[in-house]
Every structure is written in structure tokens, then in C-alpha cells.
Motif scaffolding. Structure first.
Motif, PDB file in Angstrom:
ATOM      1  N   TRP A 198      -6.894   4.059  -5.593  1.00  0.00           N
ATOM      2  CA  TRP A 198      -6.200   4.600  -4.277  1.00  0.00           C
ATOM      3  C   TRP A 198      -7.192   4.162  -3.150  1.00  0.00           C
ATOM      4  O   TRP A 198      -6.940   3.737  -1.997  1.00  0.00           O
ATOM      5  CB  TRP A 198      -5.504   5.665  -4.079  1.00  0.00           C
ATOM      6  CG  TRP A 198      -4.816   6.158  -2.819  1.00  0.00           C
ATOM      7  CD1 TRP A 198      -3.526   5.955  -2.665  1.00  0.00           C
ATOM      8  CD2 TRP A 198      -5.322   6.724  -1.855  1.00  0.00           C
ATOM      9  NE1 TRP A 198      -3.282   6.328  -1.320  1.00  0.00           N
ATOM     10  CE2 TRP A 198      -4.342   6.834  -0.983  1.00  0.00           C
ATOM     11  CE3 TRP A 198      -6.665   7.280  -1.519  1.00  0.00           C
ATOM     12  CZ2 TRP A 198      -4.638   7.273   0.486  1.00  0.00           C
ATOM     13  CZ3 TRP A 198      -6.807   7.670  -0.033  1.00  0.00           C
ATOM     14  CH2 TRP A 198      -5.907   7.819   0.672  1.00  0.00           C
ATOM     15  N   ALA A 218       0.967   6.466  -7.038  1.00  0.00           N
ATOM     16  CA  ALA A 218      -0.161   7.569  -7.129  1.00  0.00           C
ATOM     17  C   ALA A 218       0.431   9.026  -7.130  1.00  0.00           C
ATOM     18  O   ALA A 218       0.089   9.774  -7.675  1.00  0.00           O
ATOM     19  CB  ALA A 218      -1.344   7.381  -6.017  1.00  0.00           C
ATOM     20  N   ASN A 223      -0.640  -1.836  -7.801  1.00  0.00           N
ATOM     21  CA  ASN A 223       0.692  -1.347  -8.088  1.00  0.00           C
ATOM     22  C   ASN A 223       1.084  -1.641  -9.629  1.00  0.00           C
ATOM     23  O   ASN A 223       1.825  -0.651  -9.832  1.00  0.00           O
ATOM     24  CB  ASN A 223       1.865  -1.966  -7.098  1.00  0.00           C
ATOM     25  CG  ASN A 223       1.838  -1.440  -5.716  1.00  0.00           C
ATOM     26  OD1 ASN A 223       2.608  -0.554  -5.553  1.00  0.00           O
ATOM     27  ND2 ASN A 223       1.136  -1.789  -4.740  1.00  0.00           N
ATOM     28  N   ASP A 263      -8.053   0.593  -2.372  1.00  0.00           N
ATOM     29  CA  ASP A 263      -6.686   0.070  -2.058  1.00  0.00           C
ATOM     30  C   ASP A 263      -6.888   0.288  -0.354  1.00  0.00           C
ATOM     31  O   ASP A 263      -6.263  -0.429   0.488  1.00  0.00           O
ATOM     32  CB  ASP A 263      -5.312   0.740  -2.414  1.00  0.00           C
ATOM     33  CG  ASP A 263      -4.297  -0.355  -2.167  1.00  0.00           C
ATOM     34  OD1 ASP A 263      -4.389  -1.447  -1.903  1.00  0.00           O
ATOM     35  OD2 ASP A 263      -3.137   0.068  -2.729  1.00  0.00           O
ATOM     36  N   LEU A 310      -0.763   1.084 -11.734  1.00  0.00           N
ATOM     37  CA  LEU A 310      -0.096   2.505 -11.609  1.00  0.00           C
ATOM     38  C   LEU A 310       1.535   2.385 -12.223  1.00  0.00           C
ATOM     39  O   LEU A 310       1.801   3.266 -12.603  1.00  0.00           O
ATOM     40  CB  LEU A 310       0.011   2.572 -10.143  1.00  0.00           C
ATOM     41  CG  LEU A 310      -1.436   3.024  -9.494  1.00  0.00           C
ATOM     42  CD1 LEU A 310      -1.436   3.317  -8.024  1.00  0.00           C
ATOM     43  CD2 LEU A 310      -2.283   3.987 -10.130  1.00  0.00           C
ATOM     44  N   SER A 356       1.953   1.717  -3.468  1.00  0.00           N
ATOM     45  CA  SER A 356       0.751   2.248  -4.360  1.00  0.00           C
ATOM     46  C   SER A 356       0.803   3.862  -4.074  1.00  0.00           C
ATOM     47  O   SER A 356       0.330   4.551  -4.961  1.00  0.00           O
ATOM     48  CB  SER A 356      -0.161   1.476  -4.219  1.00  0.00           C
ATOM     49  OG  SER A 356      -0.900   1.627  -2.917  1.00  0.00           O
ATOM     50  N   ASN A 357       0.973   4.315  -2.965  1.00  0.00           N
ATOM     51  CA  ASN A 357       0.952   5.610  -2.745  1.00  0.00           C
ATOM     52  C   ASN A 357       1.784   6.521  -3.101  1.00  0.00           C
ATOM     53  O   ASN A 357       1.786   7.336  -3.903  1.00  0.00           O
ATOM     54  CB  ASN A 357       1.123   5.835  -0.964  1.00  0.00           C
ATOM     55  CG  ASN A 357      -0.132   5.509  -0.290  1.00  0.00           C
ATOM     56  OD1 ASN A 357      -1.300   5.500  -0.557  1.00  0.00           O
ATOM     57  ND2 ASN A 357       0.140   5.206   1.160  1.00  0.00           N
ATOM     58  N   PHE A 386       0.909  -1.137  -0.159  1.00  0.00           N
ATOM     59  CA  PHE A 386       0.240  -0.004   0.086  1.00  0.00           C
ATOM     60  C   PHE A 386       0.860   1.476  -0.161  1.00  0.00           C
ATOM     61  O   PHE A 386       0.676   2.171  -0.652  1.00  0.00           O
ATOM     62  CB  PHE A 386      -0.915  -0.037   1.322  1.00  0.00           C
ATOM     63  CG  PHE A 386      -1.848   1.107   1.133  1.00  0.00           C
ATOM     64  CD1 PHE A 386      -2.887   1.684   0.594  1.00  0.00           C
ATOM     65  CD2 PHE A 386      -1.801   2.043   2.289  1.00  0.00           C
ATOM     66  CE1 PHE A 386      -3.619   2.785   0.582  1.00  0.00           C
ATOM     67  CE2 PHE A 386      -2.381   3.267   2.447  1.00  0.00           C
ATOM     68  CZ  PHE A 386      -3.156   3.800   1.458  1.00  0.00           C
ATOM     69  N   LYS A 446      -3.293  -5.728  -4.022  1.00  0.00           N
ATOM     70  CA  LYS A 446      -2.353  -4.830  -3.692  1.00  0.00           C
ATOM     71  C   LYS A 446      -1.483  -4.904  -4.982  1.00  0.00           C
ATOM     72  O   LYS A 446      -0.830  -3.760  -5.616  1.00  0.00           O
ATOM     73  CB  LYS A 446      -1.464  -5.057  -2.565  1.00  0.00           C
ATOM     74  CG  LYS A 446      -2.188  -4.646  -1.131  1.00  0.00           C
ATOM     75  CD  LYS A 446      -2.645  -3.368  -0.924  1.00  0.00           C
ATOM     76  CE  LYS A 446      -3.309  -3.056   0.272  1.00  0.00           C
ATOM     77  NZ  LYS A 446      -4.793  -3.749   0.353  1.00  0.00           N
TER      78      LYS A 446
END
Length: 337
Positions: free
Chosen positions: A62, A39, A251, A65, A254, A35-36, A32, A247
Motif C-alpha cells: 500500500w 487493503a 490490485n 502504491d 490483494l 487497492s485501498n 489506487f 496498480k
């Protein structure tokens, strides 16, 4: 004590049951965080542009997620903190565990639909048989996933999960198969869209590698969950791995949206051998146009252009000081599985 509790209690070992859930939750938190970052990079690259479909998609992914991680941590907290050593609670399935599977399915098949959208765009000007076939396969796979959700909501204790192994195998197998179909379709469309320019073809090759690698990553995770469920059905190792599936999908999607920026510094357009193009050359599969009517923009320069997230990659290179050649490649889908 109920019969389901009697079935599970003798085999209840925290190390490979709730310990596995805890490790899976920790790994999900790490993903996570990644992925932040993805983003953040995406929105930074599109700072100052208008709100577009892809921006809304990234924001929605997001939020899903974050919701999935919240449900995972609620599940782990419920068993390991709020009801520590409470055998009655440890054998029952908490609501957040069931709901995270629903969110998981929404994320996975939402990303699949986004890839289908990319396949549809990349295949513009070609036969629609391929994207329609992929869409039918995704629809069938989502039906299997809905069956899994229904089966999980019929379970009240973890011991009941053994009775619905068939649904778990079908859902994970369907996800793996859809991954293969999407990756193969994107690779085929990219491979048949080569332009003849070594720089553009090099980027297409790199994108194909991204498609294959990310597709293999998500497929290996799904297959690992399926194999551990078959080999060790009475522990929760496969559930810990299942926490990671959604997740990895977010990922990978993105990362592929941002791939063009990661590749930008190494993108070059060679000299005369690469710019020997005729006036008005048009390749319908990638909308490749060559023009000699633009003002001099500087030598050996490539810019990635995203007005409104329309996913246009523009390469500008000067062949001669006064007759620059601009090659615009519109590739609306560089996102793999």
C-alpha cells in the motif's frame, strides 16, 4: 534551443502526449482507490490477529502504491500546471518520472517474488525444480528491468526515449513472460492438488480461474504498453498505460488474498458422497486430513480460518448428528499472478 527540443517540438501535441499522461494518472488514481478497498477488506478480515508476514506485505504494498501515485501526479502537475506552455520544460524529463519507473519495477518484481513464495509453499512435499526454475526466470527478468532503469536515467529529454526502445520492449516482454510462467505454475500445482471432494475441488477451480484472469489482465496491460510504444513511439500513450501496470499488480495480488472470503458464502460441503473418507487420510500435496474425533460443530457450516495469517481454510461439515467429519485443507497459496 537544443537539438532534442528541436526534434520534439514539431511533434508536440498535448492531446496524445501530456493529455495521455493525464488520463493515465486519473486511471491510476482510480486503481489506487480500489487497492485501498482491498487493503481495508484484508485488515478487517484479520482484525484482532497478531502482526504477521502477510500483514506487513500488504502494508508495504500500500505504501509503495501511494508513493507511485504521488510521483505520477507530481510528474503530471509539473508539466501541465507548474510549467504550462513552457516548451523547454515540457521536453525535459522530470526527476519524478524517472523515480516512478524505479518504484514500478520494485512493485512488479516484488509481487512476482510473493507469487514465487506461494509456489514454494504450495509445492511443499514435491520436487523443488519448478519453484527454483520460476525463481531463476524472475531473477533474469529483474536484471532486464534494472537495465531499463539504467537506460532511463541516461535520458534527459523525452526524445531520448526513442533511443532506448529496445530496453522498453525487453522489460515489458520479460514482465509478460514471467506472468505467464507464474500463472502456469500455480495452475499446475492447484490442478494436481485436487482432493476428491467436490466442494474443495470447486474452490480450486475458481482459484485457478482467478490466477488465469489476473495473469491475463496484467499481461494485457504490459503488452498494450509494448504495442503502443512500437506503433506510436513519438507520443506518450504507452507511458500513460505504463502508469497502470504497478496498480494492476497490487490490485490483483490483494484481490487474490481476499478471494477466499468472497468465495466463502457459496462454499458448501455435500453430504454422504463427500464425507466417505477413511480415518487418517493424508494427502501430502495439500496436507488434507480427515478426522472423526472432534465435537459436533453444526451442519452445513464452513469457516475460513486465518490464525496469524497462516492461510488455512477449514471446512467443517456434519455428516451425521453424532459423528461429524472435519476436513482441514491447508492451502498456503491461493494468490495468482
Amino acid at each position: 534551443m537544443s537539438s532534442s527540443m528541436q526534434d520534439l517540438t514539431p511533434q508536440l501535441h498535448l492531446g496524445n502526449t501530456f493529455g495521455a499522461l493525464f488520463i493515465g494518472a486519473a486511471c491510476a488514481a482510480i486503481l489506487f482507490g480500489l487497492s485501498n478497498i482491498q487493503a481495508f477488506v484484508y485488515f478487517q478480515m484479520h482484525k484482532g490477529t497478531v502482526i504477521s508476514f502477510l500483514k506487513l506485505v500488504v502494508a508495504l504494498l500500500w505504501m509503495l502504491d501511494a508513493l507511485h501515485l504521488f510521483l505520477v501526479f507530481h510528474c503530471v502537475y509539473y508539466y501541465l500546471v507548474a510549467h504550462y506552455a513552457d516548451i523547454g520544460a515540457l521536453t525535459e524529463i522530470v526527476w519524478s518520472f524517472k523515480l516512478q519507473i524505479v518504484v514500478d519495477v520494485i512493485i512488479v518484481y516484488g509481487v512476482h517474488l510473493l507469487y514465487l513464495h506461494r509456489i514454494w509453499i504450495v509445492g511443499k512435499g514435491r520436487s523443488r525444480i519448478l519453484p527454483m526454475t520460476v525463481g531463476a526466470i524472475i531473477t533474469l527478468g529483474s536484471g532486464i528491468a534494472i537495465t531499463l532503469i539504467w537506460a532511463v536515467y541516461q535520458c534527459h529529454a523525452f526524445s531520448d526515449l526513442i533511443k532506448i526502445e529496445w530496453a522498453t520492449f525487453m522489460a515489458l516482454g520479460a514482465i509478460t513472460f514471467v506472468d505467464f510462467i507464474i500463472a502456469s505454475s500455480l495452475c499446475y500445482l492447484l490442478a494436481t492438488s485436487r482432493t476428491g471432494f467436490s466442494s474443495t475441488d470447486s474452490m480450486i477451480t475458481k482459484l485457478m480461474a482467478y490466477v488465469i484472469n489476473t495473469g491475463c489482465l496484467t499481461s494485457l496491460c504490459s503488452m498494450s504498453a509494448m504495442i503502443t510504444c512500437a506503433v506510436m513511439p513519438r507520443n506518450f500513450v504507452f507511458l500513460g498505460i505504463e502508469f497502470l501496470v504497478a496498480k494492476l499488480y497490487i490490485n490483483s495480488f490483494l484481490a487474490l488474498l481476499n478471494a477466499r472470503y468472497y468465495l466463502q458464502p457459496v462454499t458448501e460441503i455435500n453430504h454422504s458422497s463427500e464425507v466417505l473418507v477413511h480415518h487418517g487420510i493424508y494427502r501430502p500435496e495439500l496436507n488434507i486430513m480427515a478426522s472423526q474425533d472432534e465435537e459436533f460443530q453444526g451442519s452445513r457450516r464452513s469457516t475460513f480460518k486465518h490464525p496469524g495469517d497462516d492461510d488455512v481454510i477449514e471446512f467443517t461439515h456434519s455428516a451425521t448428528p453424532h459423528r461429524p467429519i472435519e476436513v482441514t485443507v491447508e492451502m498456503n497459496s491461493f494468490s495468482p499472478v
